[in-house]
Write a protein that holds these residues in place. Structure first.
Motif, PDB file in Angstrom:
ATOM      1  N   VAL A   1       0.797  -1.235   0.000  1.00  0.00           N
ATOM      2  CA  VAL A   1       0.000   0.000   0.000  1.00  0.00           C
ATOM      3  C   VAL A   1       0.825   1.279   0.000  1.00  0.00           C
ATOM      4  O   VAL A   1       0.374   2.308  -0.513  1.00  0.00           O
ATOM      5  CB  VAL A   1      -0.982   0.026   1.198  1.00  0.00           C
ATOM      6  CG1 VAL A   1      -1.946  -1.144   1.126  1.00  0.00           C
ATOM      7  CG2 VAL A   1      -0.229   0.018   2.526  1.00  0.00           C
ATOM      8  N   THR A   2       2.037   1.254   0.565  1.00  0.00           N
ATOM      9  CA  THR A   2       2.792   2.503   0.699  1.00  0.00           C
ATOM     10  C   THR A   2       3.147   3.130  -0.643  1.00  0.00           C
ATOM     11  O   THR A   2       3.074   4.362  -0.766  1.00  0.00           O
ATOM     12  CB  THR A   2       4.053   2.285   1.553  1.00  0.00           C
ATOM     13  OG1 THR A   2       3.681   1.733   2.817  1.00  0.00           O
ATOM     14  CG2 THR A   2       4.782   3.594   1.779  1.00  0.00           C
ATOM     15  N   PRO A   3       3.539   2.366  -1.683  1.00  0.00           N
ATOM     16  CA  PRO A   3       3.840   3.038  -2.960  1.00  0.00           C
ATOM     17  C   PRO A   3       2.673   3.874  -3.483  1.00  0.00           C
ATOM     18  O   PRO A   3       2.880   4.983  -3.995  1.00  0.00           O
ATOM     19  CB  PRO A   3       4.161   1.867  -3.894  1.00  0.00           C
ATOM     20  CG  PRO A   3       4.726   0.821  -2.987  1.00  0.00           C
ATOM     21  CD  PRO A   3       3.892   0.931  -1.745  1.00  0.00           C
ATOM     22  N   GLU A   4       1.442   3.373  -3.344  1.00  0.00           N
ATOM     23  CA  GLU A   4       0.291   4.148  -3.802  1.00  0.00           C
ATOM     24  C   GLU A   4       0.101   5.400  -2.955  1.00  0.00           C
ATOM     25  O   GLU A   4      -0.265   6.465  -3.463  1.00  0.00           O
ATOM     26  CB  GLU A   4      -0.981   3.293  -3.757  1.00  0.00           C
ATOM     27  CG  GLU A   4      -1.105   2.303  -4.902  1.00  0.00           C
ATOM     28  CD  GLU A   4      -0.304   1.034  -4.672  1.00  0.00           C
ATOM     29  OE1 GLU A   4       0.361   0.930  -3.626  1.00  0.00           O
ATOM     30  OE2 GLU A   4      -0.342   0.138  -5.546  1.00  0.00           O
ATOM     31  N   ARG A   5       0.354   5.302  -1.650  1.00  0.00           N
ATOM     32  CA  ARG A   5       0.226   6.474  -0.783  1.00  0.00           C
ATOM     33  C   ARG A   5       1.317   7.494  -1.111  1.00  0.00           C
ATOM     34  O   ARG A   5       1.074   8.707  -1.070  1.00  0.00           O
ATOM     35  CB  ARG A   5       0.288   6.060   0.685  1.00  0.00           C
ATOM     36  CG  ARG A   5      -0.866   5.144   1.102  1.00  0.00           C
ATOM     37  CD  ARG A   5      -0.821   4.802   2.574  1.00  0.00           C
ATOM     38  NE  ARG A   5      -1.151   5.946   3.405  1.00  0.00           N
ATOM     39  CZ  ARG A   5      -2.377   6.274   3.780  1.00  0.00           C
ATOM     40  NH1 ARG A   5      -3.407   5.539   3.367  1.00  0.00           N
ATOM     41  NH2 ARG A   5      -2.585   7.315   4.536  1.00  0.00           N
ATOM     42  N   MET A   6       2.494   7.011  -1.431  1.00  0.00           N
ATOM     43  CA  MET A   6       3.549   7.922  -1.875  1.00  0.00           C
ATOM     44  C   MET A   6       3.158   8.618  -3.177  1.00  0.00           C
ATOM     45  O   MET A   6       3.430   9.809  -3.373  1.00  0.00           O
ATOM     46  CB  MET A   6       4.856   7.155  -2.069  1.00  0.00           C
ATOM     47  CG  MET A   6       5.521   6.701  -0.790  1.00  0.00           C
ATOM     48  SD  MET A   6       7.050   5.783  -1.165  1.00  0.00           S
ATOM     49  CE  MET A   6       7.776   5.643   0.467  1.00  0.00           C
ATOM     50  N   ALA A   7       2.537   7.868  -4.065  1.00  0.00           N
ATOM     51  CA  ALA A   7       2.171   8.409  -5.376  1.00  0.00           C
ATOM     52  C   ALA A   7       1.254   9.617  -5.253  1.00  0.00           C
ATOM     53  O   ALA A   7       1.276  10.508  -6.109  1.00  0.00           O
ATOM     54  CB  ALA A   7       1.522   7.331  -6.226  1.00  0.00           C
ATOM     55  N   ALA A   8       0.455   9.656  -4.188  1.00  0.00           N
ATOM     56  CA  ALA A   8      -0.467  10.777  -3.996  1.00  0.00           C
ATOM     57  C   ALA A   8       0.274  12.103  -3.825  1.00  0.00           C
ATOM     58  O   ALA A   8      -0.309  13.173  -4.032  1.00  0.00           O
ATOM     59  CB  ALA A   8      -1.357  10.511  -2.785  1.00  0.00           C
ATOM     60  N   HIS A   9       1.542  12.048  -3.456  1.00  0.00           N
ATOM     61  CA  HIS A   9       2.338  13.263  -3.266  1.00  0.00           C
ATOM     62  C   HIS A   9       3.110  13.657  -4.518  1.00  0.00           C
ATOM     63  O   HIS A   9       3.875  14.613  -4.488  1.00  0.00           O
ATOM     64  CB  HIS A   9       3.311  13.067  -2.097  1.00  0.00           C
ATOM     65  CG  HIS A   9       2.636  12.884  -0.773  1.00  0.00           C
ATOM     66  ND1 HIS A   9       2.326  13.935   0.066  1.00  0.00           N
ATOM     67  CD2 HIS A   9       2.192  11.761  -0.145  1.00  0.00           C
ATOM     68  CE1 HIS A   9       1.737  13.472   1.156  1.00  0.00           C
ATOM     69  NE2 HIS A   9       1.643  12.163   1.048  1.00  0.00           N
ATOM     70  N   ARG A  10       2.953  12.918  -5.618  1.00  0.00           N
ATOM     71  CA  ARG A  10       3.634  13.174  -6.881  1.00  0.00           C
ATOM     72  C   ARG A  10       5.157  13.292  -6.687  1.00  0.00           C
ATOM     73  O   ARG A  10       5.764  14.331  -6.945  1.00  0.00           O
ATOM     74  CB  ARG A  10       3.096  14.431  -7.572  1.00  0.00           C
ATOM     75  CG  ARG A  10       1.676  14.280  -8.092  1.00  0.00           C
ATOM     76  CD  ARG A  10       1.215  15.524  -8.831  1.00  0.00           C
ATOM     77  NE  ARG A  10       2.020  15.784 -10.020  1.00  0.00           N
ATOM     78  CZ  ARG A  10       1.850  15.209 -11.211  1.00  0.00           C
ATOM     79  NH1 ARG A  10       0.879  14.318 -11.388  1.00  0.00           N
ATOM     80  NH2 ARG A  10       2.632  15.524 -12.232  1.00  0.00           N
ATOM     81  N   PRO A  11       5.778  12.207  -6.242  1.00  0.00           N
ATOM     82  CA  PRO A  11       7.219  12.264  -6.007  1.00  0.00           C
ATOM     83  C   PRO A  11       8.012  12.453  -7.290  1.00  0.00           C
ATOM     84  O   PRO A  11       7.636  11.958  -8.348  1.00  0.00           O
ATOM     85  CB  PRO A  11       7.517  10.910  -5.370  1.00  0.00           C
ATOM     86  CG  PRO A  11       6.424  10.009  -5.852  1.00  0.00           C
ATOM     87  CD  PRO A  11       5.212  10.879  -5.947  1.00  0.00           C
ATOM     88  N   THR A  12       9.114  13.158  -7.165  1.00  0.00           N
ATOM     89  CA  THR A  12      10.046  13.316  -8.279  1.00  0.00           C
ATOM     90  C   THR A  12      11.251  12.403  -8.115  1.00  0.00           C
ATOM     91  O   THR A  12      11.963  12.125  -9.085  1.00  0.00           O
ATOM     92  CB  THR A  12      10.532  14.764  -8.389  1.00  0.00           C
ATOM     93  OG1 THR A  12      11.216  15.132  -7.177  1.00  0.00           O
ATOM     94  CG2 THR A  12       9.354  15.712  -8.608  1.00  0.00           C
ATOM     95  N   ILE A  13      11.516  11.950  -6.883  1.00  0.00           N
ATOM     96  CA  ILE A  13      12.641  11.068  -6.582  1.00  0.00           C
ATOM     97  C   ILE A  13      12.157   9.966  -5.656  1.00  0.00           C
ATOM     98  O   ILE A  13      11.372  10.220  -4.733  1.00  0.00           O
ATOM     99  CB  ILE A  13      13.798  11.841  -5.923  1.00  0.00           C
ATOM    100  CG1 ILE A  13      14.319  12.928  -6.863  1.00  0.00           C
ATOM    101  CG2 ILE A  13      14.933  10.904  -5.522  1.00  0.00           C
ATOM    102  CD1 ILE A  13      15.319  13.864  -6.226  1.00  0.00           C
ATOM    103  N   LEU A  14      12.594   8.739  -5.909  1.00  0.00           N
ATOM    104  CA  LEU A  14      12.272   7.604  -5.048  1.00  0.00           C
ATOM    105  C   LEU A  14      13.567   6.892  -4.658  1.00  0.00           C
ATOM    106  O   LEU A  14      14.518   6.837  -5.417  1.00  0.00           O
ATOM    107  CB  LEU A  14      11.342   6.612  -5.759  1.00  0.00           C
ATOM    108  CG  LEU A  14       9.904   7.059  -6.017  1.00  0.00           C
ATOM    109  CD1 LEU A  14       9.178   6.040  -6.895  1.00  0.00           C
ATOM    110  CD2 LEU A  14       9.147   7.254  -4.708  1.00  0.00           C
ATOM    111  N   GLY A  15      13.592   6.337  -3.463  1.00  0.00           N
ATOM    112  CA  GLY A  15      14.739   5.566  -2.977  1.00  0.00           C
ATOM    113  C   GLY A  15      14.205   4.457  -2.085  1.00  0.00           C
ATOM    114  O   GLY A  15      12.993   4.315  -1.912  1.00  0.00           O
TER     115      GLY A  15
END
Length: 506
Positions: free
Chosen positions: A235-249
């Motif tokens: 579930v966390t990747p989808e919750r992160m997606a809501a913030h429109r990330p430009t960088i992921l690690g």
């Protein structure tokens, strides 16, 4: 500039810039962070903390943790961030070695009684109630900041003590200054190009030294850090997606989760603003980097390299060719030399020395270069390659075999999802090469296809690996023990192998 000076400067320059947000809808601008930190510093002062006192804190990745970090910087305390995964042995050793004046923990977190543990060590404990969704107020003690002592003026004094994971011995405390932790952000700002408009979700421990590096980068150049107090691959990747990330690690388990989440979207971009994925803490296997490139549409996983003693020494940039094949070029002011295959470092982010000064003699060579313990080389373009660890070798018939080299080859087998290579004792050869493998889909026979020792040896030979480096023992496991930063916990693995019945032996 001191760390508090860095925050105060950002609050004056861009007071309305959102520097922090979290998974619960809260956020802080630079000015709001400065003001909240001042109130929390007064709260710490009310608990008897004076400038120069040591505050150990073990908190999850929350706004409260970052505000507490900034509060310690305002008060001039020496802060000792401790990652939440540490338990009685490590935390007890740490708070005694640093002579903590105050220990700040959650009363309980994810079912573990941090407060009860901390109270068994002796120093005063401030246990925070972090259970349940937070309200709008920060869950920290507060006071009137107008009565605080003057903010620290020097950036060259020890203000931070970060401990390594202690996977092979007692944890080692690295003493840092404001200047050295701020310098650790150079690779993030100049190398990765982190700045205004960037959004970086963080689900790894903010108490890791990478946390202060990223915060310093955001205060220097702009950008928003989004804090996640837990990571659930489903579930966390989808919750992160809501913030429109430009960088992921930042490590293999995270990248696999991001790719899996994108596949569930069936073609619709989950991270449409994403411009880079960056690895840290542990090397990213080549197949994982390729998967990230194919599924997420970025040029693989950008490599970076550093240690608790010398954070973010090198980093790749988004414009580098063949991302993930090196850990990039040195950050500003960093020098790298290779001595007998070992990478050694000098630069502004180098630590002062260990909390146990008896360890310093082995840490530096006669010319003052930090012995990293990493094996590697530097190519004609100045790019650094890390080949493995001096201590992570298998000694077979007096020949040193790099575990990392064998792991890289095995990771390219289509049925190997994750792998670690360790040495196991052998009466005839001294040690044997043991491959501990997590099986994934994509094997020759499809999902669930059996991985055999013979098949792995044949693969290694086909890849050009010398015969004496090929695995002689195979253990198949559901998952490898890893730290929150993605590093394989080799001591746990070696202990398990010592008691395992023997797996498949060639």
């Amino acid at each position: 500039m001191t760390f508090w000076g860095l925050l105060d400067d950002a609050a004056r320059r861009v007071p309305d810039a959102v520097v922090l947000a979290d998974d619960h809808g809260r956020s802080l601008t630079t000015a709001a962070l400065r003001d909240a930190a001042g109130r929390a510093a007064a709260g710490l002062h009310g608990h008897g903390v004076e400038p120069g006192d040591v505050v150990s804190w073990q908190l999850p990745t929350t706004l409260e943790a970052v505000v507490l970090l900034a509060a310690c910087a305002r008060l001039g305390a020496v802060q000792n961030p401790v990652i939440p995964a540490f338990r009685h042995r490590e935390v007890g050793f740490i708070v005694r070695q640093v002579s903590a004046r105050l220990v700040v923990v959650p009363e309980s977190w994810h079912g573990f009684g941090h407060g009860e543990m901390a109270r068994s060590f002796g120093p005063e404990v401030l246990a925070l109630d972090l259970d349940g969704p937070p309200g709008s107020a920060l869950r920290l003690p507060e006071g009137d900041s107008t009565g605080l002592p003057a903010a620290p003026a020097r950036a060259d004094e020890c203000r931070w003590i970060y401990y390594s994971s202690g996977t092979t011995a007692d944890p080692k405390g690295a003493r840092h200054t404001d200047a050295s932790v701020i310098a650790s952000s150079d690779g993030v700002v100049a190398g990765l190009g982190f700045g205004a408009g960037d959004v970086y979700p963080i689900a790894w421990p903010i108490g890791h030294i990478g946390g202060v590096s990223m915060l310093a980068a955001a205060l220097r150049a702009g950008g928003t850090l989004v804090l996640f107090d837990a990571f659930d691959p489903a579930v966390t990747p989808e919750r992160m997606a809501a913030h429109r990330p430009t960088i992921l690690g930042s490590a293999t388990p995270f990248f696999r989760a991001y790719a899996a989440a994108q596949r569930r979207r069936a073609g619709k971009p989950l991270f449409p603003a994403l411009r880079a994925c960056v690895g840290g803490g542990a090397a990213t296997p080549e197949p994982v980097s390729r998967e990230v490139a194919e599924v997420l549409g970025v040029p693989g996983v950008l490599g970076s390299w550093g240690l608790t003693e010398f954070p973010v020494a090198t980093s790749e940039t988004p414009t580098d060719a063949e991302p993930g094949t090196t850990v990039g070029r040195p950050a500003a002011g960093v020098r790298v030399r290779v001595v007998a295959g070992e990478l050694r470092l000098k630069g502004p982010q180098c630590f002062l020395g260990y909390q146990d000064a008896a360890l310093d003699a082995d840490a530096f060579d006669a010319d003052g270069w930090l012995r990293t313990g990493d094996l590697g080389d530097v190519d004609e373009q100045g790019r650094v390659r890390v080949r493995g660890r001096l201590k992570e070798v298998v000694i077979r018939n007096a020949e040193n075999i790099s575990a990392a080299e064998v792991e890289r080859v095995l990771a390219r087998h289509p049925a190997v999802r994750d792998v670690a290579v360790v040495g196991v004792p052998d009466e005839r050869t001294g040690e044997r090469v043991c491959a501990v493998v997590v099986v994934g889909p994509g094997g020759p026979g499809g999902p669930g296809d059996e991985v055999t020792l013979a098949a792995l040896v044949a693969h290694c030979r086909a890849e050009g690996l010398a015969r004496h480096k090929c695995p002689e023992r195979l253990e198949v496991v559901d998952e490898l023990p890893r730290s929150p930063m993605g590093k394989v916990l080799r001591r746990e693995l070696e202990g398990w192998l010592a008691s395992a019945p023997g797996g498949v032996i060639g």
